[in-house]
Design a protein around this motif. Structure first.
Motif, PDB file in Angstrom:
ATOM      1  N   ARG A  79      49.701  37.235  62.606  1.00  0.00           N
ATOM      2  CA  ARG A  79      51.015  37.873  62.721  1.00  0.00           C
ATOM      3  C   ARG A  79      51.096  39.167  61.923  1.00  0.00           C
ATOM      4  N   GLY A  80      50.010  39.928  61.958  1.00  0.00           N
ATOM      5  CA  GLY A  80      50.029  41.258  61.375  1.00  0.00           C
ATOM      6  C   GLY A  80      50.071  41.309  59.863  1.00  0.00           C
ATOM      7  N   ALA A  81      49.546  40.277  59.201  1.00  0.00           N
ATOM      8  CA  ALA A  81      49.564  40.253  57.732  1.00  0.00           C
ATOM      9  C   ALA A  81      48.620  41.299  57.152  1.00  0.00           C
ATOM     10  N   ALA A  82      48.982  41.795  55.982  1.00  0.00           N
ATOM     11  CA  ALA A  82      48.138  42.719  55.223  1.00  0.00           C
ATOM     12  C   ALA A  82      48.142  42.282  53.773  1.00  0.00           C
ATOM     13  N   ILE A  83      47.003  42.458  53.108  1.00  0.00           N
ATOM     14  CA  ILE A  83      46.857  42.010  51.720  1.00  0.00           C
ATOM     15  C   ILE A  83      46.328  43.149  50.864  1.00  0.00           C
ATOM     16  N   VAL A  84      47.048  43.473  49.799  1.00  0.00           N
ATOM     17  CA  VAL A  84      46.549  44.388  48.775  1.00  0.00           C
ATOM     18  C   VAL A  84      45.734  43.557  47.793  1.00  0.00           C
ATOM     19  N   LEU A  85      44.450  43.862  47.667  1.00  0.00           N
ATOM     20  CA  LEU A  85      43.543  43.125  46.781  1.00  0.00           C
ATOM     21  C   LEU A  85      43.422  43.856  45.452  1.00  0.00           C
ATOM     22  N   ILE A  86      43.694  43.120  44.367  1.00  0.00           N
ATOM     23  CA  ILE A  86      43.703  43.725  43.030  1.00  0.00           C
ATOM     24  C   ILE A  86      42.620  43.062  42.181  1.00  0.00           C
ATOM     25  N   PRO A  87      41.486  43.730  41.982  1.00  0.00           N
ATOM     26  CA  PRO A  87      40.406  43.151  41.181  1.00  0.00           C
ATOM     27  C   PRO A  87      40.794  43.027  39.710  1.00  0.00           C
ATOM     28  N   GLY A  88      40.046  42.165  39.021  1.00  0.00           N
ATOM     29  CA  GLY A  88      40.251  42.000  37.590  1.00  0.00           C
ATOM     30  C   GLY A  88      39.338  42.897  36.778  1.00  0.00           C
ATOM     31  N   GLY A  89      39.186  42.516  35.497  1.00  0.00           N
ATOM     32  CA  GLY A  89      38.373  43.303  34.578  1.00  0.00           C
ATOM     33  C   GLY A  89      38.995  43.416  33.208  1.00  0.00           C
ATOM     34  N   VAL A  94      37.466  47.790  36.362  1.00  0.00           N
ATOM     35  CA  VAL A  94      37.857  47.218  37.651  1.00  0.00           C
ATOM     36  C   VAL A  94      36.617  46.626  38.314  1.00  0.00           C
ATOM     37  N   VAL A  95      36.638  45.325  38.587  1.00  0.00           N
ATOM     38  CA  VAL A  95      35.509  44.627  39.211  1.00  0.00           C
ATOM     39  C   VAL A  95      35.609  44.872  40.717  1.00  0.00           C
ATOM     40  N   ILE A  96      35.195  46.050  41.138  1.00  0.00           N
ATOM     41  CA  ILE A  96      35.541  46.574  42.449  1.00  0.00           C
ATOM     42  C   ILE A  96      34.845  45.866  43.614  1.00  0.00           C
ATOM     43  N   ASP A  97      33.647  45.328  43.411  1.00  0.00           N
ATOM     44  CA  ASP A  97      32.909  44.702  44.511  1.00  0.00           C
ATOM     45  C   ASP A  97      33.277  43.232  44.690  1.00  0.00           C
ATOM     46  N   ARG A  98      32.990  42.407  43.702  1.00  0.00           N
ATOM     47  CA  ARG A  98      33.137  40.964  43.864  1.00  0.00           C
ATOM     48  C   ARG A  98      34.596  40.554  44.072  1.00  0.00           C
ATOM     49  N   GLU A  99      35.530  41.248  43.436  1.00  0.00           N
ATOM     50  CA  GLU A  99      36.935  40.862  43.542  1.00  0.00           C
ATOM     51  C   GLU A  99      37.747  41.866  44.360  1.00  0.00           C
ATOM     52  N   GLY A 100      37.028  42.807  44.986  1.00  0.00           N
ATOM     53  CA  GLY A 100      37.693  43.793  45.817  1.00  0.00           C
ATOM     54  C   GLY A 100      37.077  43.855  47.192  1.00  0.00           C
ATOM     55  N   HIS A 101      35.993  44.618  47.329  1.00  0.00           N
ATOM     56  CA  HIS A 101      35.399  44.862  48.641  1.00  0.00           C
ATOM     57  C   HIS A 101      34.854  43.593  49.303  1.00  0.00           C
TER      58      HIS A 101
END
Length: 303
Positions: A79-89, A94-101
């Protein structure tokens, strides 16, 4: 044109459409002109452990220009959901790969638009007055950015949520407190993976607290940034996952927030697992891998 040639042409057209529809693009969170004087200080380090599915585990420090990387699916679902992913660190990097991409690629394949936030890091000084720390400013702006592009990206502006991991979970959770529905910065749902919640002893993550609000923060400021003290009716539904064997951020963080949300009448699902430790992202073993499917099922049940 022969029938075979026509079929090949049709297949090529469908493939081209799929490749165009499923895309990955990075955008500055604010107009570049606003960031033109920002110092070029960003640093990327490659960690030699806990690799993602592409063999990376990068961390980003000294972020000067916050960005969003948008993963659009080939075919939208849920149903057209979108999620903003916010990595930790720990509010230190910013843990950009494992908790982001890595998470973004998973949700993209599920037909969900995923937006990885690379946010500025705090100065370590407690902001005075109404000024928010830099990470909180960027997270609010990322939710607004996603909603402002709803038509272009083919998402439902009423189904824009966040998932945050570790200190990114604290940042995502603070959006329930700071987000303003009238301004488009309030998420519609919140997912938290092994989140930092409280800044109070004995379960606080001391590094996150120090980095965000400073070592000399007053008791009032500590309470202000402890999410369990800010729970109130009308907040978005929450989905929390935490491992009992987490020795970095104690699982009691999630228990405390879930209890506070329940008391306030906010819908919340808490999943405590026995193994996974800290930072399991998409999963470290069978038990800690189940959350992502459960989350998608939970998301589909939301109004």
């Amino acid at each position: 044109m022969s029938r075979r040639a026509g079929m090949l042409g049709a297949c090529a057209a469908l493939l081209t459409h799929a490749l165009v529809a499923q895309s990955i693009e990075e955008f500055p969170l604010r107009p570049v002109a606003e960031s033109k004087d920002a110092p070029l200080t960003e640093q990327i380090s490659y960690r030699q452990n806990s690799y993602d599915d592409r063999g990376f585990n990068r961390i980003v420090e000294k972020v000067a220009v916050p960005t969003v990387t948008v993963y659009r699916p080939a075919r939208a679902a849920h149903r057209g959901a979108a999620i903003v992913l916010i990595p930790g660190g720990g509010y230190q990097f910013v843990v950009i790969d494992r908790e982001g991409h890595q998470l973004a690629r998973y949700f993209q394949q599920q037909g969900i638009t995923a937006i990885v936030l690379k946010y500025r890091l705090p100065t370590g000084e407690t902001p005075e007055g109404p000024t928010l720390p830099l990470p909180q400013q960027d997270a609010l702006a990322a939710i607004q950015y996603a909603r402002s592009h709803a038509l272009e990206w083919g998402i439902d502006p009423k189904r824009v949520g966040v998932i945050g991991s570790s200190a990114g979970g604290h940042l995502a959770g603070s959006m329930a407190v700071l987000g303003d529905a009238s301004a488009g910065s309030r998420p519609d749902f919140i997912g938290l993976l092994y989140p930092v919640v409280t800044f109070k002893a004995p379960h606080a993550h001391a590094g996150s607290r120090k980095n965000l609000i400073g070592a000399s923060a007053t008791p009032e400021k500590v309470r202000e940034y402890s999410l369990e003290t800010r729970a109130k009716a009308g907040m978005p539904p929450h989905f929390l996952v935490h491992a009992r064997d987490d020795t970095v951020v104690p699982y009691q963080n999630s228990e405390m927030l879930a209890a506070a949300l329940q008391q306030a009448g906010v819908p919340v699902e808490l999943r405590l697992i026995n193994t996974g430790k800290h930072g399991f992202a998409l999963g470290r073993g069978e038990e800690s891998s189940r959350w992502k499917d459960a989350f998608v099922q939970w998301l589909d049940k939301l109004p």
